[in-house]
Design a protein around this motif. Sequence first.
Motif, PDB file in Angstrom:
ATOM      1  N   THR A 186       0.858  -1.176   0.000  1.00 48.14           N
ATOM      2  CA  THR A 186       0.000   0.000   0.000  1.00 48.14           C
ATOM      3  C   THR A 186       0.901   1.235   0.000  1.00 48.14           C
ATOM      4  N   VAL A 187       0.306   2.399  -0.196  1.00 45.17           N
ATOM      5  CA  VAL A 187       1.076   3.641  -0.134  1.00 45.17           C
ATOM      6  C   VAL A 187       1.669   3.808   1.265  1.00 45.17           C
ATOM      7  N   ASP A 188       0.914   3.436   2.289  1.00 52.47           N
ATOM      8  CA  ASP A 188       1.433   3.500   3.659  1.00 52.47           C
ATOM      9  C   ASP A 188       2.659   2.597   3.830  1.00 52.47           C
ATOM     10  N   ASP A 189       2.618   1.418   3.216  1.00 46.18           N
ATOM     11  CA  ASP A 189       3.767   0.507   3.278  1.00 46.18           C
ATOM     12  C   ASP A 189       5.000   1.151   2.655  1.00 46.18           C
ATOM     13  N   ALA A 220       5.630   4.341   2.198  1.00 49.81           N
ATOM     14  CA  ALA A 220       6.089   5.447   3.040  1.00 49.81           C
ATOM     15  C   ALA A 220       6.912   4.917   4.218  1.00 49.81           C
ATOM     16  N   ALA A 221       6.442   3.847   4.850  1.00 51.90           N
ATOM     17  CA  ALA A 221       7.148   3.274   6.000  1.00 51.90           C
ATOM     18  C   ALA A 221       8.488   2.665   5.587  1.00 51.90           C
ATOM     19  N   ALA A 269       7.227  10.858   4.047  1.00 52.90           N
ATOM     20  CA  ALA A 269       5.846  11.245   4.333  1.00 52.90           C
ATOM     21  C   ALA A 269       4.895  10.562   3.355  1.00 52.90           C
ATOM     22  N   LYS A 270       3.666  10.385   3.794  1.00 53.80           N
ATOM     23  CA  LYS A 270       2.655   9.741   2.946  1.00 53.80           C
ATOM     24  C   LYS A 270       2.427  10.547   1.658  1.00 53.80           C
ATOM     25  N   SER A 271       2.440  11.873   1.752  1.00 54.10           N
ATOM     26  CA  SER A 271       2.244  12.705   0.558  1.00 54.10           C
ATOM     27  C   SER A 271       3.384  12.506  -0.441  1.00 54.10           C
ATOM     28  N   ALA A 290       5.134   9.739  -0.680  1.00 49.07           N
ATOM     29  CA  ALA A 290       4.925   8.391  -1.210  1.00 49.07           C
ATOM     30  C   ALA A 290       3.890   8.413  -2.330  1.00 49.07           C
ATOM     31  N   TYR A 291       2.830   9.195  -2.172  1.00 43.75           N
ATOM     32  CA  TYR A 291       1.826   9.310  -3.239  1.00 43.75           C
ATOM     33  C   TYR A 291       2.444   9.892  -4.508  1.00 43.75           C
TER      34      TYR A 291
END
Length: 70
Positions: free
Chosen positions: A16-19, A21-22, A27-29, A31-32
Amino acid sequence: MSTSQEKKLPSNRTYTVDDIAAILGIAKSTAYRLVNSGEFKTIRIGYAIRISRKSFEDWLAMEEPEEETE
């Protein structure tokens, strides 16, 4: 979850995008933006974005600097 239930679950072939980013520590933004850059394969399911694990890991291996040898 019992051991028998764990064996029935398929291993994830996507992140996922969260994955992302981690994993990258960003940051999540950010990563997007990276996910939308086209650097690796993504799958959209409605609003959800999934990133091909193999494609991402191949990209990450190319981005890592080569280790110096003595």
